[in-house]
Scaffold this active site. Structure first.
Site, PDB file in Angstrom:
ATOM      1  N   LYS A 280       0.854  -1.187   0.000  1.00  0.00           N
ATOM      2  CA  LYS A 280       0.000   0.000   0.000  1.00  0.00           C
ATOM      3  C   LYS A 280       0.892   1.240   0.000  1.00  0.00           C
ATOM      4  O   LYS A 280       1.497   1.572   1.007  1.00  0.00           O
ATOM      5  CB  LYS A 280      -0.939   0.054   1.204  1.00  0.00           C
ATOM      6  CG  LYS A 280      -2.058   1.115   0.982  1.00  0.00           C
ATOM      7  CD  LYS A 280      -2.656   1.656   2.260  1.00  0.00           C
ATOM      8  CE  LYS A 280      -1.880   2.807   2.829  1.00  0.00           C
ATOM      9  NZ  LYS A 280      -1.917   4.036   1.960  1.00  0.00           N
TER      10      LYS A 280
ATOM     11  N   GLY B 189       6.806   5.087   8.265  1.00  0.00           N
ATOM     12  CA  GLY B 189       6.007   6.305   8.348  1.00  0.00           C
ATOM     13  C   GLY B 189       6.138   6.946   9.710  1.00  0.00           C
ATOM     14  O   GLY B 189       7.148   6.780  10.400  1.00  0.00           O
ATOM     15  N   SER B 190       5.117   7.656  10.115  1.00  0.00           N
ATOM     16  CA  SER B 190       5.163   8.398  11.368  1.00  0.00           C
ATOM     17  C   SER B 190       5.059   7.470  12.566  1.00  0.00           C
ATOM     18  O   SER B 190       4.458   6.392  12.498  1.00  0.00           O
ATOM     19  CB  SER B 190       4.026   9.424  11.422  1.00  0.00           C
ATOM     20  OG  SER B 190       2.777   8.778  11.608  1.00  0.00           O
ATOM     21  N   THR B 191       5.617   7.913  13.683  1.00  0.00           N
ATOM     22  CA  THR B 191       5.535   7.145  14.918  1.00  0.00           C
ATOM     23  C   THR B 191       4.088   7.015  15.373  1.00  0.00           C
ATOM     24  O   THR B 191       3.671   5.943  15.857  1.00  0.00           O
ATOM     25  CB  THR B 191       6.393   7.804  16.002  1.00  0.00           C
ATOM     26  OG1 THR B 191       7.765   7.746  15.598  1.00  0.00           O
ATOM     27  CG2 THR B 191       6.248   7.107  17.348  1.00  0.00           C
ATOM     28  N   ARG B 192       3.303   8.048  15.207  1.00  0.00           N
ATOM     29  CA  ARG B 192       1.892   7.999  15.614  1.00  0.00           C
ATOM     30  C   ARG B 192       1.159   6.884  14.873  1.00  0.00           C
ATOM     31  O   ARG B 192       0.455   6.072  15.484  1.00  0.00           O
ATOM     32  CB  ARG B 192       1.225   9.351  15.338  1.00  0.00           C
ATOM     33  CG  ARG B 192      -0.266   9.390  15.683  1.00  0.00           C
ATOM     34  CD  ARG B 192      -0.866  10.744  15.330  1.00  0.00           C
ATOM     35  NE  ARG B 192      -0.739  11.042  13.921  1.00  0.00           N
ATOM     36  CZ  ARG B 192      -1.563  10.581  12.974  1.00  0.00           C
ATOM     37  NH1 ARG B 192      -2.567   9.788  13.302  1.00  0.00           N
ATOM     38  NH2 ARG B 192      -1.382  10.915  11.719  1.00  0.00           N
ATOM     39  N   THR B 193       1.335   6.806  13.558  1.00  0.00           N
ATOM     40  CA  THR B 193       0.662   5.769  12.787  1.00  0.00           C
ATOM     41  C   THR B 193       1.245   4.396  13.084  1.00  0.00           C
ATOM     42  O   THR B 193       0.517   3.396  13.138  1.00  0.00           O
ATOM     43  CB  THR B 193       0.754   6.079  11.281  1.00  0.00           C
ATOM     44  OG1 THR B 193       0.181   7.367  11.035  1.00  0.00           O
ATOM     45  CG2 THR B 193       0.017   5.039  10.461  1.00  0.00           C
ATOM     46  N   GLY B 194       2.553   4.341  13.290  1.00  0.00           N
ATOM     47  CA  GLY B 194       3.182   3.077  13.611  1.00  0.00           C
ATOM     48  C   GLY B 194       2.631   2.449  14.878  1.00  0.00           C
ATOM     49  O   GLY B 194       2.423   1.230  14.954  1.00  0.00           O
TER      50      GLY B 194
ATOM     51  N   GLU C 240       9.412   1.163  10.830  1.00  0.00           N
ATOM     52  CA  GLU C 240      10.524   2.119  10.700  1.00  0.00           C
ATOM     53  C   GLU C 240       9.879   3.493  10.751  1.00  0.00           C
ATOM     54  O   GLU C 240       9.144   3.882   9.838  1.00  0.00           O
ATOM     55  CB  GLU C 240      11.289   1.878   9.398  1.00  0.00           C
ATOM     56  CG  GLU C 240      12.630   2.600   9.344  1.00  0.00           C
ATOM     57  CD  GLU C 240      12.517   4.025   8.816  1.00  0.00           C
ATOM     58  OE1 GLU C 240      12.625   4.968   9.645  1.00  0.00           O
ATOM     59  OE2 GLU C 240      12.301   4.192   7.617  1.00  0.00           O
TER      60      GLU C 240
ATOM     61  N   CYS D   5      13.242  10.941   7.181  1.00  0.00           N
ATOM     62  CA  CYS D   5      13.160  10.588   8.603  1.00  0.00           C
ATOM     63  C   CYS D   5      14.509  10.678   9.289  1.00  0.00           C
ATOM     64  O   CYS D   5      14.585  10.911  10.499  1.00  0.00           O
ATOM     65  CB  CYS D   5      12.571   9.189   8.771  1.00  0.00           C
ATOM     66  SG  CYS D   5      13.464   7.908   7.871  1.00  0.00           S
TER      67      CYS D   5
ATOM     68  N   GLU E 260       9.343  16.152  15.116  1.00  0.00           N
ATOM     69  CA  GLU E 260       9.800  15.941  13.744  1.00  0.00           C
ATOM     70  C   GLU E 260       9.026  16.868  12.810  1.00  0.00           C
ATOM     71  O   GLU E 260       7.797  16.823  12.743  1.00  0.00           O
ATOM     72  CB  GLU E 260       9.585  14.486  13.335  1.00  0.00           C
ATOM     73  CG  GLU E 260      10.154  14.162  11.967  1.00  0.00           C
ATOM     74  CD  GLU E 260      10.019  12.698  11.601  1.00  0.00           C
ATOM     75  OE1 GLU E 260      10.948  12.167  10.968  1.00  0.00           O
ATOM     76  OE2 GLU E 260       8.992  12.079  11.949  1.00  0.00           O
TER      77      GLU E 260
END
Length: 498
Positions: free
Chosen positions: A191, A244-249, A267, A302, A401
């Site tokens: 995706k 991607g972002s830490t929030r989404t991770g 990552e 990143c 970030e």
């Protein structure tokens, strides 16, 4: 084949035919819902085309195809040497279609065409080739058991792999996931970000042409909260790999646990520290690396060294040289091969970057250069290269970030204090130290909590070394042979022989 400087990229862009349909089971297909979303270029706001808005129904279809392909072993059952041949042809096709892929990448996310060609296409092809070359050179193990038994330790494909990749390096991030996963014999569902789906869809066609069986490599464009969440929650996906972002991770890891406890590899974000000591071996080189690395790819990296720690005794000279370099990085037309900094990926991200710049000024940092939008007459999204001095660790621009061309400069007098400040972040992706003292370099590198520490350079990179971070920068590693750990299971077969 590399294009000449005379290439008219605007003319090529006008002739380009965009196919935004998904790729499932070896075919281009519309989303089952019939829904699409507009794909707008950050260069000038032009409509590139409409892209399939995949959701859970399309995820189910892709998983069904991927599972069938894995279970009947049309790909997993091939020998490593056979998979190698397909991946090498895949790599060759990426190189052959390099100009087309580079143009799609630049139109989609705004990076300069010179880098789409020289960096992204080459790195993508090299990644596919490297894992193709590697897979038939990896041996399994025999354990040192007693003589009346034989214990085999074998590595097997994990099954159906979902890969969710970001918009800043669409092709490279896709290759870091799909190359080791495919080499190991898995079926893959990719995706791409809804902000940059075009090269992923083209890669799927090239993979099929290279000899990947139908169902082995599928691509689902769509939004994270729809297609992405459906992948993370799906009960028949064995592994999910996300950049991607830490929030989404964090959300993806939670969803993996809520569903079938699929392996989840992430990552994530970074706030990398670049420490320049007074005894750095080459001040001009340190300046060029600090400035070039933060402004490369419009700061949308990143691992960008967004926090610069400079020893006070050289700080004034360092900043004078750094500010003098800003004109080289003024945003230009991404389709002009002389441009070195292009457009921010979309209006939302540009607004986010400008919000951070405003926060830096509001909280008392000193703006040394940049800080404004650029090329507003084009209808695109551009931000000037920006440097702040007088930053302290409590400021928003030092903690969060930004993912844009913004450099925060902090001073230090004691290396131990610089390391302490560098580590005072939830992230731990990369860091750097510049010094002529080898003992100081080694001690500092050991003390820095980061997945990669550079010494007297920044952005040193090769497919042979792992990429990933400590703390909230994620888990697992991309690149190198270590990436295969994410996409394989270890099996012990115990045979009694006496």
């Amino acid at each position: 084949m590399a294009e000449t400087a005379a290439t008219d990229w605007h003319a090529r862009a006008n002739e380009l035919k965009i196919d935004g349909r998904a790729f499932i089971n070896g075919q281009r297909v519309a989303a089952l819902s019939g829904q699409v979303f507009d794909n707008l270029s950050p260069i000038d706001g032009r409509l590139l085309g409409q892209v399939a808005r995949c959701d859970s129904l399309d995820v189910d279809a892709a998983v069904l195809a991927a599972r069938a392909a894995f279970d009947d072993r049309r790909w997993a059952g091939k020998s490593p040497a056979q998979r190698k041949r397909v991946l090498l042809k895949f790599s060759d096709l990426v190189q052959k279609h390099g100009p087309e892929l580079a143009l799609l990448e630049t139109l989609d996310m705004g990076k300069p065409i010179k880098y789409s060609q020289s960096v992204d296409v080459g790195a993508t092809a090299n990644c596919l080739r490297w894992y193709g070359e590697a897979i038939d050179k990896i041996y399994d193990e025999i354990a040192p058991t007693p003589t009346n038994s034989l214990a085999l330790i074998t590595r097997e494909a994990v099954g159906v792999v979902a890969a969710i990749v970001p918009w800043n390096y669409p092709m490279i991030m896709a290759a870091w996931k799909i190359a080791p996963a495919l080499a190991a014999g898995n079926s893959v569902i990719l995706k791409p970000s809804e902000k940059s789906p075009l090269t992923a869809l083209r890669l799927a066609e090239l993979g099929l042409e290279a000899g990947l069986p139908a169902g082995v490599f599928n691509v689902l464009p769509g939004y994270g909260h729809e297609a992405g969440a459906a992948l993370a929650l799906h009960m028949d996906i064995d592994c999910i790999a996300f950049t991607g972002s830490t929030r989404t991770g964090k959300l993806i890891v939670q969803m993996a646990g809520q569903s079938n406890l699929k392996r989840a590899w992430t990552e994530l974000g970074g706030k990398s520290a670049n420490i320049v000591c007074a005894d750095c071996p080459d001040l001009d080189q340190a300046v060029a690396a600090a400035v070039g690395s933060i402004f490369f790819n419009q700061g949308e990296s990143c691992n960008a060294p967004s926090r610069l720690f400079v020893e006070e005794s050289i700080k004034a000279e360092f900043l004078q040289k750094a500010v003098a370099m800003l004109p080289r990085f003024q945003p230009g037309d991404p389709l002009d091969e002389s441009t070195v900094m292009g457009a921010i990926v979309d209006a939302t991200q540009m607004s986010t970057v400008m919000g951070y710049i405003a926060a830096g000024q509001r909280e008392g940092a000193q703006l040394l250069g940049g800080g404004a939008q650029a090329r507003t007459e084009t209808g695109g999204h551009y931000v000037q290269p920006t440097i702040f001095d007088g930053v302290d660790g409590t400021m928003t621009i030092a903690r969060e970030e930004i993912f844009g061309p913004v450099l925060s400069v902090l001073g230090f007098t004691d290396i131990a204090d610089a390391v302490k400040q560098a580590n005072a972040t939830p992230y731990g992706l990369q860091a750097a130290v510049w010094t002529s003292d080898i003992s100081k370099a080694i001690q500092t590198a050991r003390a820095l909590r980061a997945g990669t520490v550079h010494v007297n350079q920044y952005d040193g990179d090769d497919i042979t070394v792992p990429f990933g971070g400590y703390k909230q920068s994620g888990n697992g590693r991309d690149k190198s042979l270590h990436a295969l750990d994410k996409y394989t299971e270890l099996k012990t077969t115990w045979i009694q022989v006496g």
